[in-house]
Scaffold this motif. Structure first.
Motif, PDB file in Angstrom:
ATOM      1  N   PRO A  46       0.850  -1.193   0.000  1.00  0.00           N
ATOM      2  CA  PRO A  46       0.000   0.000   0.000  1.00  0.00           C
ATOM      3  C   PRO A  46       0.886   1.244   0.000  1.00  0.00           C
ATOM      4  O   PRO A  46       2.007   1.205   0.512  1.00  0.00           O
ATOM      5  N   LEU A  68       2.759   7.155   7.430  1.00  0.00           N
ATOM      6  CA  LEU A  68       1.667   6.810   8.339  1.00  0.00           C
ATOM      7  C   LEU A  68       2.040   7.118   9.779  1.00  0.00           C
ATOM      8  O   LEU A  68       1.279   7.766  10.507  1.00  0.00           O
ATOM      9  N   PHE A  95      -2.894  -2.849  11.657  1.00  0.00           N
ATOM     10  CA  PHE A  95      -3.751  -2.220  10.659  1.00  0.00           C
ATOM     11  C   PHE A  95      -4.170  -3.201   9.575  1.00  0.00           C
ATOM     12  O   PHE A  95      -3.504  -4.196   9.328  1.00  0.00           O
ATOM     13  N   LYS A  96      -5.259  -2.837   8.894  1.00  0.00           N
ATOM     14  CA  LYS A  96      -5.681  -3.530   7.680  1.00  0.00           C
ATOM     15  C   LYS A  96      -5.974  -2.463   6.630  1.00  0.00           C
ATOM     16  O   LYS A  96      -6.612  -1.458   6.920  1.00  0.00           O
ATOM     17  N   VAL A  97      -5.495  -2.703   5.413  1.00  0.00           N
ATOM     18  CA  VAL A  97      -5.822  -1.846   4.274  1.00  0.00           C
ATOM     19  C   VAL A  97      -6.656  -2.689   3.327  1.00  0.00           C
ATOM     20  O   VAL A  97      -6.216  -3.747   2.873  1.00  0.00           O
ATOM     21  N   LEU A 103      -8.095   2.280   5.337  1.00  0.00           N
ATOM     22  CA  LEU A 103      -7.249   1.856   6.452  1.00  0.00           C
ATOM     23  C   LEU A 103      -8.091   1.690   7.701  1.00  0.00           C
ATOM     24  O   LEU A 103      -8.864   2.578   8.064  1.00  0.00           O
ATOM     25  N   THR A 104      -7.943   0.546   8.372  1.00  0.00           N
ATOM     26  CA  THR A 104      -8.688   0.257   9.594  1.00  0.00           C
ATOM     27  C   THR A 104      -7.711  -0.181  10.669  1.00  0.00           C
ATOM     28  O   THR A 104      -6.835  -1.013  10.415  1.00  0.00           O
ATOM     29  N   LEU A 129      -6.497   8.850  11.978  1.00  0.00           N
ATOM     30  CA  LEU A 129      -6.644   8.139  10.706  1.00  0.00           C
ATOM     31  C   LEU A 129      -7.687   8.774   9.800  1.00  0.00           C
ATOM     32  O   LEU A 129      -7.676   8.558   8.590  1.00  0.00           O
ATOM     33  N   ILE A 135      -5.005   6.506   0.287  1.00  0.00           N
ATOM     34  CA  ILE A 135      -4.117   5.345   0.322  1.00  0.00           C
ATOM     35  C   ILE A 135      -4.431   4.478  -0.893  1.00  0.00           C
ATOM     36  O   ILE A 135      -5.595   4.220  -1.199  1.00  0.00           O
ATOM     37  N   LYS A 146      -6.314  -7.087  -0.016  1.00  0.00           N
ATOM     38  CA  LYS A 146      -6.280  -6.656   1.375  1.00  0.00           C
ATOM     39  C   LYS A 146      -4.900  -6.980   1.945  1.00  0.00           C
ATOM     40  O   LYS A 146      -4.301  -7.993   1.578  1.00  0.00           O
ATOM     41  N   GLU A 148      -2.579  -6.733   5.820  1.00  0.00           N
ATOM     42  CA  GLU A 148      -2.517  -6.426   7.242  1.00  0.00           C
ATOM     43  C   GLU A 148      -1.053  -6.256   7.606  1.00  0.00           C
ATOM     44  O   GLU A 148      -0.187  -6.948   7.072  1.00  0.00           O
TER      45      GLU A 148
END
Length: 158
Positions: A46, A68, A95-97, A103-104, A129, A135, A146, A148
């Motif tokens: 990412p 980030l 994180f997860k994209v 972004l989570t 965030l 992103i 996805k 992480e």
């Protein structure tokens, strides 16, 4: 002559198996392809638009992580945080994209002293965030995927 005829017939009968074509299904081919994939690595990590000019995969990854973490730290520095004790802690953020570049924050590992001194640390990180630039999702075999990852952030409050 008799031996030549027997030898030719024997050769003809045994060599037929070499002309048989083994049939494979598309599912079998797909399963073999899937076994060759490295599911723990991506072709492109990412990234932010600032990282697009970089060429190597490792540089892009470092650029993304640096931007980030800098963004989160700048947001935290702009907040008024009052503490009774000095804090020197490393936050481990998971994180997860998504495939769409969303972004989570999945998990935060924070020392108990930091949580005691800054009880809203998770909320502050989540708020930081919200103001991130766009992103671009990771790419694997020309498809957005996805990802992480964990990002350590060092917090010093005195």
């Amino acid at each position: 002559m008799k031996y030549t005829f027997v030898f030719s017939m024997l050769l003809l009968l045994t060599s037929c198996k070499y002309f048989d074509v083994e049939k494979t299904t598309s599912e079998a081919i797909l399963n073999e392809e899937l076994k060759t994939f490295d599911w723990n690595d991506v072709d492109t990590y990412p990234s932010f638009s600032e990282c697009d000019s970089l060429i190597s995969k490792s540089e892009k990854k470092q650029c993304f992580q640096h931007h980030l973490s800098s963004h989160i730290l700048k947001f935290l520095q702009d907040e008024v945080i009052v503490v009774t004790k000095d804090i020197h802690d490393t936050l481990n953020l998971h994180f997860k994209v998504s495939e769409k570049g969303v972004l989570t924050l999945l998990d935060t590992k924070v020392d108990s002293l930091t949580i005691k001194e800054i009880p809203n640390i998770n909320e502050l990180i989540n708020n930081s965030l919200n103001s991130l630039p766009t992103i671009y999702a990771a790419i694997k075999h020309d498809q957005y995927v996805k990802t992480e990852f964990e990002l350590p952030i060092v917090i010093k409050v005195e």
